[in-house]
Structures are given as C-alpha cells and as structure tokens.
Design an enzyme around this catalytic site. Sequence first.
Site, PDB file in Angstrom:
ATOM      1  N   CYS A   4      72.941  53.061  41.535  1.00  0.00           N
ATOM      2  CA  CYS A   4      74.305  53.038  42.057  1.00  0.00           C
ATOM      3  C   CYS A   4      74.389  52.340  43.407  1.00  0.00           C
ATOM      4  O   CYS A   4      75.431  51.797  43.748  1.00  0.00           O
ATOM      5  CB  CYS A   4      74.834  54.468  42.212  1.00  0.00           C
ATOM      6  SG  CYS A   4      74.991  55.337  40.637  1.00  0.00           S
ATOM      7  N   ARG A  31      81.864  51.144  43.698  1.00  0.00           N
ATOM      8  CA  ARG A  31      81.377  51.757  42.456  1.00  0.00           C
ATOM      9  C   ARG A  31      81.162  53.266  42.639  1.00  0.00           C
ATOM     10  O   ARG A  31      81.552  54.065  41.787  1.00  0.00           O
ATOM     11  CB  ARG A  31      80.072  51.107  42.033  1.00  0.00           C
ATOM     12  CG  ARG A  31      79.530  51.700  40.738  1.00  0.00           C
ATOM     13  CD  ARG A  31      78.148  51.203  40.416  1.00  0.00           C
ATOM     14  NE  ARG A  31      77.739  51.689  39.096  1.00  0.00           N
ATOM     15  CZ  ARG A  31      76.530  51.556  38.606  1.00  0.00           C
ATOM     16  NH1 ARG A  31      75.594  50.974  39.293  1.00  0.00           N
ATOM     17  NH2 ARG A  31      76.230  52.007  37.405  1.00  0.00           N
TER      18      ARG A  31
END
Length: 559
Positions: free
Chosen positions: A198, A244
Amino acid sequence: MSSDLTYLLKSSEPPRGASLAPWIVVALGIAAIYIPSFIGLLRGVWSTERNAHGPIVLAVACAFLYFRIRQLLADGLIEREPAPAAGCVMLIFGLCCFALGQSQTVLFLEAGSLIPVLIGTVLIFFGKKTCYRLWFGFFFMLFMIPLPSSVVDALTQPLKIGVSHASEYLLYAFGYPVARNGVILIIGQYQLLVADACAGLNSLFTLEALGLLYMNLVRHQSVARNTILALLIVPVSFTANTIRVMALALITYYLGDAAGQGFLHGFAGMVLFLTALMLIIGLDGLIRWGVTWHARRNGRRPPEAIARRLNTPLDDSVGESVRKTFSIALKPAIAMALMMLLAIVAARALAPQMAPAAKTAKLEAIVPTAFGDWKAIPSPYMQVSLSVEDGVDGDRTQDQPYDDVLTRTYRNSKGEQVMLALAYARQQQQDVKIHLPQVCYQAQGFDELQSENTVLGNPAGASPINAERMLVRNKDRLEAVSFWVRIGDATPRGGLAMRMKILRDGIGGKISDGMLVRASSMIRDEPDAQAAYRRQEAFLADLMHAVPPGAVDLLAPAR
C-alpha cells in the site's frame, strides 16, 4: 572462459539461404531456462501485491524491445559488429546468476539473470553499438526484479510511516474518527495495517518505471525537463499512495473490513496507478509550459519532443537486408543453447536439501510454564507482534514466515516481569526467513533509542550466542529488548549476516531451520535498561537449563 569457447561463439558468415533454425535453437535454450522459472515466480512472489508489477514490466519491456528493433531496422541502425568475447563473459555471468539464484532461492538473481543473458546474446551476434541502442529495454527490465524483503523492509518503513501520518492528518481534517499507531490506522472500529504493497518501495519503483517509460516514449530534448520529471516521481508516488490508503480506509469505514480487503482493495491499486499516471502527465504539462516560457523569455526556440516511430512499417526494399542482418550461424547458436542447458543442470545440482529439524514438538509443550524463580502469568501487556501479519496458519510467506510461535509473560518472586517470545521456522531461505525485531517494533510505532551487541553464554556447550539489545519507545511505553536469531548452527547478527549464513548452508547442500528468541521488559526510565538486560540474560539462561535436554539446541546452536 576458454579461447575455444570464444572462437565457437564468434559470429561467422552464415551459409547462403540461412534459415530461422539458429534463432529457434537460441530461443528454445532461453525458454528452457526462464519459462519454468517465471511460472514459479508467477505462482510465488509475482502473485503478491508487493511484486505484482513484475510480469507487467516484463511484458512491456519485451514489447518495447520488439518495436524498438523494428524502428532500428527501418532506420538501418542494426549493425553486425559482433563482440564475442564481451558477449560470452556477459552470457556466462547471467547463467551463473541464474544457477545460483534458482538453486538458493535468491529471486533477484534468478529473475535478473535474464538481463545479462539477453545482453550477451546481442553482443555475440550484433555487437556493442546495437546493444547500446537497445539499452532502455534492458534497463526497464530491472523493475521486474523482486527485491530482497530485508531491503524492502529497511527502505520502505519511512515511506509507510509518512503515508500513514499524511493519511491520518487528512482524514482527521475531513472529520473522520481516525488515529494512528506507527503504520496502523484506526478508523472507527477498524484497524488497518499500512503494508508494503500500500505504501512502499515497490510501488515507488513501479511508478518510477512508469515515469521513465513515459519519458522515453515522449523523448523530450530538454535535459532539465527530463531530470525534473524523474525526480518528481518520488513525491508523485507518495501522493498516489496516500490517496490509495485514504480510499481503502474510507471503503473499510463505510462498507466493512471484507470490502476493504476484497475486490475494492485491488480496485484501489488501480486507482493508485491511474492517479500516478495523471499526476505524471499533469506535471509534465506544467514543466513543458515552464521550459517553453523560459526559452521564449530568453529569445530561444523551445525544445520539442522527438517523435517516436516504434511501430515503423518495413517495406519490401529492406526485406533482404533484414534477412541478411538477422542470419546467424548454427554452431554458435547450439553452443549457447548447450551453455543454457548446463546452467539448468548446475541449478539442480546445487539445490539444497532439508536439514534434520531440531524441533520435534510444539513450543507450548517444550517450554515449561514454571522454572527456577519464574512462573508464567496472564500477560498484562500486549506483546509486539513477531511478524507483519498476525497468526500462524502454516502458510509461510514473507510477511508471516513462522511455523510455530509462543508468547508468554513470566514473573519472579520479586514481582519482576519478563515477556518471552519464541518463533520457529522450519525453512530458512532467502525469500522467506525470520524477521528481525527491529522491523516489527518500528512497524508498530516504536522508535529505537539505543542498540548494542552482546555475547551471552551458551548452556548447550557450543560457541557463545551473538545477541543484540535495544531500547525502544512508543509514546509512554518504554521497553528493553534482548534477542538473538539462530539459523542452523550459528547466531548471525543483522539481515546481511543472516543472508550469508543461509547462502553458505545452501551451497553446502542443506536448508537450515531457524529460531527467534526474544525477551523484553517494561521499564520506567532509560537508566533502568541495563538492569533489565541483566535480568533478561539470567531469565534466558534459566530457560535454556529448564527445557528438555533434546530441545536445548532448538534455542541455541549445540552442534
């Protein structure tokens, strides 16, 4: 490299009407090596979010090389000036990397060996000039190589902490109930671990590759423009990763944990790269405007982009020239294919076998609940996790490499407490091995204040134990930690020493097991650390005397 081998690989003038047979032989040799290897990578690290970009980069690089070769053919820039000596050296180097990488599971050598093998092939048949004109395709392949997890962990952590902090700040500014502990975000009732995929170095590398490919295709003449755009990839990656993580946090907050970890998690990955691509194009537009404005202000003509003609059609007039350029003799092709088959045989011969396991029972049964002056008690504190992902379910990965884990808290008659954590891994390999506590503590919000090396006595009677100590803090929690890592018959310190020990064992023909032994204590002030270290040393010595005789070498090397 013998002179006979160099002579054999020299590109002699092929016979009239030469066929595609030599190229088919070379292609079959490369396929025999890399198709099984890449299938294994696709089933392994390339199937994880951390390295999912690998096959995409490989496909894009191959497509780029194909169209680049077509362009060079149309421009008459593919020359036959073979460099067999340099090509042979590069080819042998690549094949040695492959044999070592595949046999010892050094994935960055196994995947990366394709690059020198291809470079060596081009040098042998076409020479240095043609190889140089294809440099970007080979360079772009570097981004497909899986990096060692220890390198990713060390370099990624600041990025993850920065992204976590930025996500927390922005979500809080928008009124969401969010808090942060290290790289763990707490939003509402949910906790989200900001993992490498991530917000890590891997996404930075992927986005850097995307930016470099964009610049190579656009081909700006302005050096300043290219340099600025390349440097801006880092903040672009940081921004895209923050977006994100925020998207995943909001998905989890509104739709639940299953949605956040399911399909929408993958969709958030697409959002990452779409966002990054739009940012790159947008920044490029701003830089172009700035360069153009500066050039016009100084009375110069603005630099223009060079048109790329990658898909250049080849007319009939150059057909005969192309056939002559790509005609090669059969003997060097067969010699190359035999060298590739030899590399496969070497990789199989060097592959290590599992060593006898020191562990024969569960840790819970081996380690007594009471020994000496120590007795196990219900833990009043949550111990720092031993891996990036909690739980031991037999599925060993880079994030969860253990086969058995034990955590307990012990107290003596003076009321002093020591937290014990043991983690056992049946196989120690380059891609899946024990995590060092420094990584786990930092990932869970601790700052390392002090660290030192020490040597402890070994009740097993072998060489002394190479241990480490560190003092860490997370807000009001101050913790003194002593630990060591056993791999086979040694206790190496640090990630590099662990890798070298695993490599030596592997070349010696065995896959060793491993054990992490960690003792930690909560303390009030930093000066209390030395007393805590002495207490932990005494506790660990009592522990090794208390385990069954056959299990002593599970904790420390006895052979």
